[in-house]
Motif scaffolding. Structure first.
Motif, PDB file in Angstrom:
ATOM      1  N   VAL A 122     -29.005   6.520   1.014  1.00  0.00           N
ATOM      2  CA  VAL A 122     -28.202   7.266   1.888  1.00  0.00           C
ATOM      3  C   VAL A 122     -27.573   8.373   0.865  1.00  0.00           C
ATOM      4  O   VAL A 122     -27.117   7.898  -0.292  1.00  0.00           O
ATOM      5  N   PRO A 123     -27.977   9.752   0.936  1.00  0.00           N
ATOM      6  CA  PRO A 123     -27.376  10.723   0.179  1.00  0.00           C
ATOM      7  C   PRO A 123     -25.897  10.601  -0.218  1.00  0.00           C
ATOM      8  O   PRO A 123     -25.413  10.376   0.969  1.00  0.00           O
ATOM      9  N   ALA A 124     -25.410  10.870  -1.454  1.00  0.00           N
ATOM     10  CA  ALA A 124     -23.959  11.022  -1.435  1.00  0.00           C
ATOM     11  C   ALA A 124     -23.138   9.960  -1.235  1.00  0.00           C
ATOM     12  O   ALA A 124     -22.014   9.987  -0.668  1.00  0.00           O
ATOM     13  N   CYS A 125     -23.824   8.899  -1.161  1.00  0.00           N
ATOM     14  CA  CYS A 125     -23.025   7.402  -0.774  1.00  0.00           C
ATOM     15  C   CYS A 125     -22.377   7.129  -2.049  1.00  0.00           C
ATOM     16  O   CYS A 125     -22.713   5.997  -2.771  1.00  0.00           O
ATOM     17  N   ASN A 126     -21.456   7.627  -2.435  1.00  0.00           N
ATOM     18  CA  ASN A 126     -20.384   7.132  -3.733  1.00  0.00           C
ATOM     19  C   ASN A 126     -19.006   7.754  -3.535  1.00  0.00           C
ATOM     20  O   ASN A 126     -18.879   8.670  -2.623  1.00  0.00           O
TER      21      ASN A 126
ATOM     22  N   MET B   1     -28.981  12.868   8.114  1.00  0.00           N
ATOM     23  CA  MET B   1     -29.348  13.868   9.018  1.00  0.00           C
ATOM     24  C   MET B   1     -28.792  15.435   8.294  1.00  0.00           C
ATOM     25  O   MET B   1     -29.643  16.288   8.151  1.00  0.00           O
ATOM     26  N   ALA B   2     -27.786  15.405   7.757  1.00  0.00           N
ATOM     27  CA  ALA B   2     -27.223  16.526   7.114  1.00  0.00           C
ATOM     28  C   ALA B   2     -27.993  16.936   6.059  1.00  0.00           C
ATOM     29  O   ALA B   2     -28.193  18.210   5.788  1.00  0.00           O
ATOM     30  N   GLU B   3     -28.303  16.054   5.210  1.00  0.00           N
ATOM     31  CA  GLU B   3     -29.142  16.529   4.004  1.00  0.00           C
ATOM     32  C   GLU B   3     -30.514  16.604   4.237  1.00  0.00           C
ATOM     33  O   GLU B   3     -31.099  17.622   4.029  1.00  0.00           O
TER      34      GLU B   3
ATOM     35  N   LYS C  48     -38.504  15.623  13.081  1.00  0.00           N
ATOM     36  CA  LYS C  48     -38.894  15.428  11.774  1.00  0.00           C
ATOM     37  C   LYS C  48     -37.788  14.836  10.819  1.00  0.00           C
ATOM     38  O   LYS C  48     -38.049  14.312   9.866  1.00  0.00           O
ATOM     39  N   THR C  49     -36.517  15.332  11.077  1.00  0.00           N
ATOM     40  CA  THR C  49     -35.340  14.679  10.245  1.00  0.00           C
ATOM     41  C   THR C  49     -35.250  13.328  10.509  1.00  0.00           C
ATOM     42  O   THR C  49     -34.957  12.507   9.458  1.00  0.00           O
ATOM     43  N   LEU C  50     -35.394  12.918  11.669  1.00  0.00           N
ATOM     44  CA  LEU C  50     -35.333  11.516  12.092  1.00  0.00           C
ATOM     45  C   LEU C  50     -36.327  10.544  11.428  1.00  0.00           C
ATOM     46  O   LEU C  50     -36.168   9.528  10.970  1.00  0.00           O
TER      47      LEU C  50
END
Length: 155
Positions: A116-120, A63-65, A105-107
């Motif tokens: 998942v973005p930034a999942c590292n 959601m943040a991204e 729209k986001t969901l």
């Protein structure tokens, strides 16, 4: 709850609300006239159910991204410590129906996400705690009850 607390949500009777819902939880005006609107996006019924951390964590990242692809006035999207929802803060935009549309729209984007973005470990403080499928399930369940979002209190 006899005395008024400083935190708005501590003054909300959580036994009277009926999740899912989206409510305006507060408004602040800055010294230069900017206005911040804070929304309570409640996915789960308080004190009855909660989101599991890997799913909640991934939904937060998504959601943040993804929300910022639809709207440039987002200040923050933050999970609630009780694991029942999120806070969304926006600046200089008080259109509740538009916020609901952006959330929808986001969901939908979450449902279509491949990762998942930034999942590292470089970009996330607990990269091992994620669940894309869990986030998608939360998003789908919330979207399925979209007609309930404006109704905060149960009967």
């Amino acid at each position: 709850m006899s005395e008024k607390m400083n935190v708005e949500s501590f003054n909300l009777d959580h036994t009277l609300v009926k999740a899912p819902y989206v409510r305006l939880a507060g408004q602040k005006v800055g010294e230069h006239g900017d206005e911040i609107y804070k929304y309570d996006i409640r996915f789960m019924q308080p004190n009855k159910e909660h989101m599991e951390m890997p799913a909640l964590h991934s939904l937060e990242h998504l959601m943040a991204e993804l929300s910022r692809n639809h709207f440039d006035k987002i200040v923050d999207i933050s999970p609630m410590g009780c694991q029942t929802g999120f806070y969304l803060s926006v600046i200089n935009h008080d259109d509740y129906d538009d916020v609901l549309s952006i959330l929808e729209k986001t969901l939908i984007d979450v449902l279509n996400a491949a990762e998942v973005p930034a999942c590292n470990e470089v970009q996330c403080g607990w990269a091992a705690s994620h669940s894309l499928e869990g986030a998608k399930e939360l998003a789908k369940n919330f979207l399925d009850k979209k007609q309930e979002w404006p109704h905060v209190f149960g009967e």
